[in-house]
Design an enzyme around this catalytic site. Structure first.
Site, mmCIF file in Angstrom:
data_model
loop_
_atom_site.group_PDB
_atom_site.id
_atom_site.type_symbol
_atom_site.label_atom_id
_atom_site.label_comp_id
_atom_site.label_asym_id
_atom_site.label_seq_id
_atom_site.Cartn_x
_atom_site.Cartn_y
_atom_site.Cartn_z
ATOM 1 N N THR A 19 44.683 -48.684 28.651
ATOM 2 C CA THR A 19 44.167 -48.191 27.376
ATOM 3 C C THR A 19 43.208 -47.014 27.568
ATOM 4 O O THR A 19 42.244 -47.106 28.319
ATOM 5 C CB THR A 19 43.422 -49.332 26.666
ATOM 6 N N GLU A 20 43.508 -45.901 26.876
ATOM 7 C CA GLU A 20 42.655 -44.703 26.868
ATOM 8 C C GLU A 20 42.364 -44.184 28.278
ATOM 9 O O GLU A 20 41.321 -43.582 28.531
ATOM 10 C CB GLU A 20 41.329 -44.991 26.139
ATOM 11 N N LEU A 21 43.294 -44.459 29.198
ATOM 12 C CA LEU A 21 43.164 -44.064 30.607
ATOM 13 C C LEU A 21 41.878 -44.610 31.252
ATOM 14 O O LEU A 21 41.303 -43.970 32.129
ATOM 15 C CB LEU A 21 43.257 -42.544 30.788
ATOM 16 N N ILE A 22 41.456 -45.768 30.794
ATOM 17 C CA ILE A 22 40.305 -46.408 31.431
ATOM 18 C C ILE A 22 40.742 -46.864 32.831
ATOM 19 O O ILE A 22 41.757 -47.556 32.979
ATOM 20 C CB ILE A 22 39.809 -47.598 30.584
ATOM 21 N N TRP A 75 39.700 -41.071 29.154
ATOM 22 C CA TRP A 75 39.966 -39.710 28.668
ATOM 23 C C TRP A 75 39.248 -39.413 27.358
ATOM 24 O O TRP A 75 39.551 -38.420 26.710
ATOM 25 C CB TRP A 75 41.471 -39.446 28.576
#
Lengths: 402, 401
Positions: free
Chosen positions: B149-152, B302
């Site tokens: 998720t969200e490039l975590i 991101w």
């Protein structure tokens, strides 16, 4: 050479009954810091032999105040004025509020002839005729500063035609109009037919001062797990105290530990006391009278949330004061202050269900209270008189050729 | 070689409707707002479908058919796939057509686009598994590269992706994790045998954020100019990872900015250079060996200028809401009530916490633009009322069993 302003108002601290005096004081002091020299003219009860006299305030060395002998005082209606007037038992001046306004205007002309200045700046309708007179005799540019209109004061019903007329003539005759919010500007444009280009929005500020934690007198309540919801302001139609009480009843259905404090006085107070009884919540609502200064700050600090359910609020200083004292706020969308606050809960004043929903949530969730408090406090502290004064100065400079 | 690797994120959350204290315990649903507001999930889905998904998919299909060397990768969240089934058979069909070209790859992620990795390893694993199953049932594919998720991302996330059997993982190519190193190479996450692809945020954001901005000194951006920037990487990089939200096309950058024409011309311009080509994420992983190991201890994402977790987890209301959500996890599992479980899982979606973000003074406009609630506080109030309702339902199931 410093810019000189002849300013007409009708109240000034410490003897003020509401937001207007506080606003005039804050603005004048900030203008003085910008190097503007202000002669502030205001009605004052004096010896009948005296027409007007100069005096000064220790806090603002650059300002000269000129008291005009008058019985005008703010937030009166024609009827209210008459009863006040009869109680005072003075019969030398005009026997109606309007005659008094005219008398004030006549003295304003005399002052304008006797002094030198670059612009005229008049606050709200009681001083509008004074402003027009000063412009007539001096030919100097005139700014009308609108802190409230007749539509705000009456909640839109029972607008006094004479007052409306004075307001409209004043704004038509002015070179520029300053509105304390976009909310007020919209009223000025839509209801008074003033061209939007002529109206500048200058939001009010609050006094910059250090936060001081004061001892609470409500600790015993808090110890019992009670949560305090505060209404602070004049108990009058415009401020929506009735919506406060209806919200209170709804909140109590879901959060019985809540208590509701009304600090303020006004024409609707007896009615509100009765309404609390009728709603069956008289044991949860406390009317504590008008609180000022330190007493008021103590109350803000004790509050878990401060509500301002105003029906029509040109600006609304209460939420800013509350936030400065660390109390989160719920404000009506029908207010100017909601234009400068994003870290506040907002609702339509008539939507008592929505206000109850929000109040219950803030009382139940410590995290919500805390986030609103921290962010709101930071945001409120950026709403300063110095910003307002700089915008006002811009208006002066656009008009005065000095 | 310079291989252009496109990956587009496609996601819509199940937004929580306005749920007030009076609604608690009344048996109402949480995600079925019908009013003409931005809380109405169907309304938003259809709006985005018309502006972005349908026209962009149509264009992509045309481009893939016209140019056999063109490649794209997508990550469709599980909740987006649910919404396609509910509100957009046409959108689902258009993605199926793309899948059939054989030039398109789908990535793995958590079904609910959640922050489960940070709060519950068990839930994380299950959501990744659910997502792969959903992809397989709709498109007949099995994803091989993971995107959180969200490039975590951090080292632990890479290890989890490896444990779950993926051969690659992707992350933001943030300066503070790369230092002097370039995002245009494949790396090896510390302590794994995986491959890591890093977003080239400069070139990605040129398209996603700056494309239509007249204040930008490179405006207007042409495909020819962009291809030249890619050519400049040829010789000192292997892959140019252009990762962005799919809504960039038509929704964030409106059609009148020329974004579709830009996209359509890009393959031709890029392929003018004989050493350039396009790859899917797995092709990049297979073709290029890692050039070095990357050690990422702290989480990177991101989002926003901080590229950390602060968009979802920076103030007290966000922390409060998410910890109260995960406190319910054991009871929700124990209830074995499928509808309850689904509602709880839909509440794990990261967007709910994004809407509660109050750090508006830094990247304010972005948060305000993407917030369907009047304020972060309104988002929190509805969410917490829903949690309380869920808790009541949980109590009811435990007393009856």
């Amino acid at each position: 050479m410093a810019l000189r302003v002849l300013m007409f108002g009708w109240e000034f601290p410490p003897r003020s009954s509401g937001g207007l005096g506080v606003a005039c004081f804050g603005l004048t002091r900030a203008l003085a810091q910008e190097g503007v020299r202000v002669r502030f003219v205001l009605p004052k009860r004096m010896d009948p032999e005296v027409n007007y006299m100069d005096f000064s305030f220790a806090d603002i060395p650059d300002m000269v105040a000129t008291g005009v002998n008058s019985m005008l005082y703010p937030y009166v209606t024609e009827e209210g004025y008459l009863s006040y007037y009869q109680q005072a038992g003075v019969g030398i001046y005009g026997s109606t509020l309007f005659e008094e306004v005219l008398a004030y205007a006549a003295r304003a002309a005399a002052i304008a002839r006797a002094s030198s200045f670059d612009v005229i700046h008049a606050h709200d309708w009681l001083s509008f005729l004074a402003g027009l007179e000063a412009k007539r005799v001096s030919g100097k540019p005139l700014i009308m500063h609108v802190h409230a209109t007749e539509f705000d004061r009456t909640g839109g019903t029972g607008v006094n035609a004479h007052v409306y007329d004075v307001e409209r003539r004043g704004m038509q005759g002015a070179d520029r109009v300053i509105a304390v919010s976009q909310w007020t500007k919209n009223i000025i444009v839509e209801r008074y037919g003033i061209s939007p280009e002529k109206v500048e929005v200058v939001h009010n500020g609050i006094e910059e001062r250090d936060f001081r934690r004061l001892p609470s007198e409500l600790d015993s309540w808090k110890a019992q797990g009670k949560k305090i919801v505060l209404f602070h302001g004049r108990v009058t139609l415009q401020k929506g105290p009735d919506y406060f009480l209806r919200t209170a009843r709804r909140v109590l259905e879901f959060y019985p530990q809540a208590v509701f404090v009304v600090s303020g006085i006004g024409d609707m107070l007896p009615q509100m006391v009765r309404e609390a009884v009728l709603l069956g919540i008289s044991d949860k609502v406390f009317f504590v009278g008008a609180l000022w200064d330190e007493e008021r700050d103590k109350m803000y600090q004790a509050a878990d949330v401060v509500m301002m359910p105003s029906v029509s609020e040109p600006f609304g200083i209460v939420p800013l004061e509350a936030l400065a004292n660390g109390a989160p706020v719920l404000i009506s969308k029908q207010s100017g202050v909601s234009e400068v606050l994003s870290h506040a809960l907002k609702s339509d004043f008539w939507d008592t269900d929505e206000m109850a929903n929000k109040i219950v949530s803030i009382l139940k969730n410590e995290s919500l209270q805390s986030t609103l408090r921290t962010n709101g406090n930071r945001e409120a502290s950026a709403v300063t008189w110095s910003k307002a004064a700089q915008k006002v100065l811009g208006v002066y400079q656009g008009l005065a050729h000095v | 070689m310079a291989s252009v690797c496109f990956y587009f994120q496609v996601h819509q959350p199940w937004r929580v409707k306005r749920f007030r204290v009076f609604d608690i315990g009344k048996g109402g649903r949480y995600f079925d707002e019908r009013s003409a507001t931005n809380l109405n999930n169907e309304r938003i889905f259809r709006k985005v479908a018309e502006k972005c998904y349908l026209p962009t998919n149509k264009l992509m299909l045309k481009m893939l058919r016209a140019e056999p060397r063109f490649r794209v990768s997508y990550s469709l969240s599980g909740v987006l796939m649910e919404q396609m089934e509910t509100f957009g058979e046409d959108v689902l069909e258009s993605f199926r057509r793309l899948a059939k070209t054989g030039q398109v790859e789908f990535l793995a992620e958590t079904y609910y686009h959640s922050l489960a990795f940070l709060y519950s390893p068990e839930e994380f694993d299950e959501q990744v598994r659910m997502h792969s199953e959903k992809l397989h049932s709709l498109f007949g594919v099995t994803p091989r590269v993971f995107r959180n998720t969200e490039l975590i991302y951090n080292n632990d996330l890479a290890r989890a992706a490896e444990r779950l059997g993926f051969h690659g993982v992707i992350a933001e190519g943030a300066d503070h994790i790369l230092g002097w190193q370039s995002p245009n190479f494949v790396y090896r996450p510390q302590g794994t045998t995986l491959s890591l692809l890093l977003k080239n945020y400069k070139l990605s954001d040129d398209i996603a954020f700056r494309f239509g901005s007249r204040a930008w000194e490179e405006y207007p951006l042409t495909a020819n100019k962009f291809a030249e920037w890619i050519n400049a990487i040829n010789g000192n990089g292997h892959t140019v990872n252009l990762f962005m939200d799919y809504e960039t096309f038509g929704e964030h950058q409106w059609e009148d900015t020329g974004i579709f024409k830009f996209l359509e011309s890009l393959p031709r311009e890029v392929l003018k250079h004989p050493d350039n080509d396009f790859v899917t994420v797995s092709e990049a992983v297979e073709r290029y060996a890692p050039v070095g190991e990357l050690d990422v201890t702290n989480f990177v994402s991101w989002a926003d200028t901080e590229r950390d977790l602060s968009a979802w987890l920076s103030n007290e209301i966000q922390h409060d809401a998410i910890s109260r959500l995960y406190e319910l996890e054991p009871a929700v599992r124990a209830s074995s009530d499928r509808r309850l479980m689904e509602d709880w899982r839909r509440l794990t979606t990261s967007d709910h916490f994004y809407y509660m973000c109050t750090k508006w003074w830094n990247d304010g406009d972005v948060h305000k633009y993407f917030n369907p609630y009047e304020s972060p506080y309104d988002a929190f109030i509805s969410y917490m009322n829903v949690l309380e309702d869920l808790k009541l339902r949980l109590g009811a199931t435990t007393t009856t069993t």
